[in-house]
Design an enzyme around this catalytic site. Sequence first.
Site, PDB file in Angstrom:
ATOM      1  N   ASP A 173       0.844  -1.196   0.000  1.00 56.05           N
ATOM      2  CA  ASP A 173       0.000   0.000   0.000  1.00 56.05           C
ATOM      3  C   ASP A 173       0.885   1.254   0.000  1.00 56.05           C
ATOM      4  O   ASP A 173       0.644   2.208  -0.739  1.00 56.05           O
ATOM      5  CB  ASP A 173      -0.881  -0.031   1.268  1.00 56.05           C
ATOM      6  CG  ASP A 173      -2.195   0.709   1.095  1.00 56.05           C
ATOM      7  OD1 ASP A 173      -2.588   1.005  -0.048  1.00 56.05           O
ATOM      8  OD2 ASP A 173      -2.845   0.998   2.124  1.00 56.05           O
ATOM      9  N   HIS A 256      -4.635   2.332  -7.147  1.00 49.06           N
ATOM     10  CA  HIS A 256      -5.779   1.980  -6.312  1.00 49.06           C
ATOM     11  C   HIS A 256      -7.029   1.656  -7.140  1.00 49.06           C
ATOM     12  O   HIS A 256      -7.848   0.838  -6.736  1.00 49.06           O
ATOM     13  CB  HIS A 256      -6.075   3.074  -5.270  1.00 49.06           C
ATOM     14  CG  HIS A 256      -5.336   2.852  -3.984  1.00 49.06           C
ATOM     15  ND1 HIS A 256      -4.004   3.174  -3.836  1.00 49.06           N
ATOM     16  CD2 HIS A 256      -5.732   2.306  -2.794  1.00 49.06           C
ATOM     17  CE1 HIS A 256      -3.608   2.843  -2.604  1.00 49.06           C
ATOM     18  NE2 HIS A 256      -4.639   2.322  -1.957  1.00 49.06           N
ATOM     19  N   HIS A 259      -6.569  -1.821  -8.209  1.00 51.49           N
ATOM     20  CA  HIS A 259      -6.931  -2.650  -7.043  1.00 51.49           C
ATOM     21  C   HIS A 259      -8.442  -2.872  -7.011  1.00 51.49           C
ATOM     22  O   HIS A 259      -8.922  -4.000  -6.846  1.00 51.49           O
ATOM     23  CB  HIS A 259      -6.474  -1.993  -5.742  1.00 51.49           C
ATOM     24  CG  HIS A 259      -7.220  -2.474  -4.540  1.00 51.49           C
ATOM     25  ND1 HIS A 259      -8.445  -1.938  -4.161  1.00 51.49           N
ATOM     26  CD2 HIS A 259      -6.962  -3.456  -3.663  1.00 51.49           C
ATOM     27  CE1 HIS A 259      -8.891  -2.592  -3.095  1.00 51.49           C
ATOM     28  NE2 HIS A 259      -8.007  -3.506  -2.758  1.00 51.49           N
ATOM     29  N   HIS A 273      -5.482  -6.054   0.623  1.00 53.28           N
ATOM     30  CA  HIS A 273      -5.542  -4.760  -0.056  1.00 53.28           C
ATOM     31  C   HIS A 273      -4.171  -4.362  -0.610  1.00 53.28           C
ATOM     32  O   HIS A 273      -4.023  -4.093  -1.804  1.00 53.28           O
ATOM     33  CB  HIS A 273      -6.059  -3.696   0.936  1.00 53.28           C
ATOM     34  CG  HIS A 273      -5.988  -2.302   0.430  1.00 53.28           C
ATOM     35  ND1 HIS A 273      -6.955  -1.750  -0.391  1.00 53.28           N
ATOM     36  CD2 HIS A 273      -5.062  -1.328   0.623  1.00 53.28           C
ATOM     37  CE1 HIS A 273      -6.627  -0.502  -0.674  1.00 53.28           C
ATOM     38  NE2 HIS A 273      -5.485  -0.218  -0.073  1.00 53.28           N
TER      39      HIS A 273
HETATM   40 ZN   LIG Z   1      -4.597   1.735   0.042  1.00 50.09          ZN
END
Ligand SMILES: [Zn+2]
Length: 371
Positions: A173, A256, A259, A273
């Site tokens: 992340d 993101h 993602h 995540h």
């Molecule tokens: Zn994130």
Amino acid sequence: MLSVFCSPSRYTQGKNATAVLGAEMTGLGLSGPALIVGSRSPIRLLSEIWNRTLAEAGIAYAVLEFGGECSLAEIERIKQAAKQHKSQVIVGVGGGKVLDAARAVAADLNLPIVNCPTVASSDSPCSALSVIYSDDGIVQGSRFHRKNADLVLVDTQVIAQSPPRLLVAGMGDALATWFEAKTCVDGGIKNLRGGLSTQSALALAKLCYRTLLADGADALRAVQMKVVTPALERLVEANTLLSGLGFESSGLAAAHAIHNGLTTVAATHDYLHGEKVAYGLLTQLILEGKPRSVMDRVLGFATEVGLPITLADIGLTELTKEDLQKIAIRATAANDTIHNEPFEVLPDMVADAIMAADALGRAWKKDHGPQ
Ligand SMILES: [Zn+2]
């Protein structure tokens, strides 16, 4: 256009930091009764310490075990408990979903909020948003709160006991933070608080990236040994504080959004995540046409700490054309952050970049993998 920088009012981190939770709260003018919302294992691990530190500070408290999902029903349940206990402050203790739920409860009841992350697996603890899920774990959307936490308190002794994979996911992340921030700043994009970025936010994002490269592997070894070292302290700060401030005050971009696309395929649900964000970042760097030197550094780091660099690494061993299309369409949804890229991004470009990232990752493994 105004620049906006936001952050928690106070960030406290260190070995056995839980022991000063009460003093930190009273120092900030936070008084009880407190409602502690926590997952089962942190409750078991920290109950005695809360007992001592909150008693010393004269803060009465009740403990509520988290139901497991940051859903509207769970937020409602916690709100009822807070009302019943006449709570004046909410303390969330655990992983991302617990903290997200606690933040939403505090925001709804207009109460101060303390976040005590027990894992360093994402950059959410310092942010002022909650990701809301359905009761069966499907992302429903994000809720933006008026303000960031009054206190974020990170006990690195607790982080050192957490599963290494969670720390690595946090690095995934955090790895995307600098690249997404830079893309947003270069494009004059509004950050998550609706303002332009600041030099401060961008500098923190850059420091985040440098810290990962310098300390990531050492920090991982520390957590594998369940010990606290200066490298772990720096890395936890990067995953939690630097990445959190960097993304919220500078912005997100393709990584993101990709993602979010990946989450539409069930096979990726066993992956965290940050692991999917890491693959999203590789895809973003390809979309942006980054030079080989940048790709090599990111691939080298990802391999060093065990972040995914191929589709197989995130459960997509056999990705069908239909699933690839589904990912690309979700990643380019009208309101998603992929449109913070400085060029128009179409689904077929994302699909191509996802496949190119996989080929690059596989080639890298062949050249650099364990013999
Ligand atoms: Zn994130």
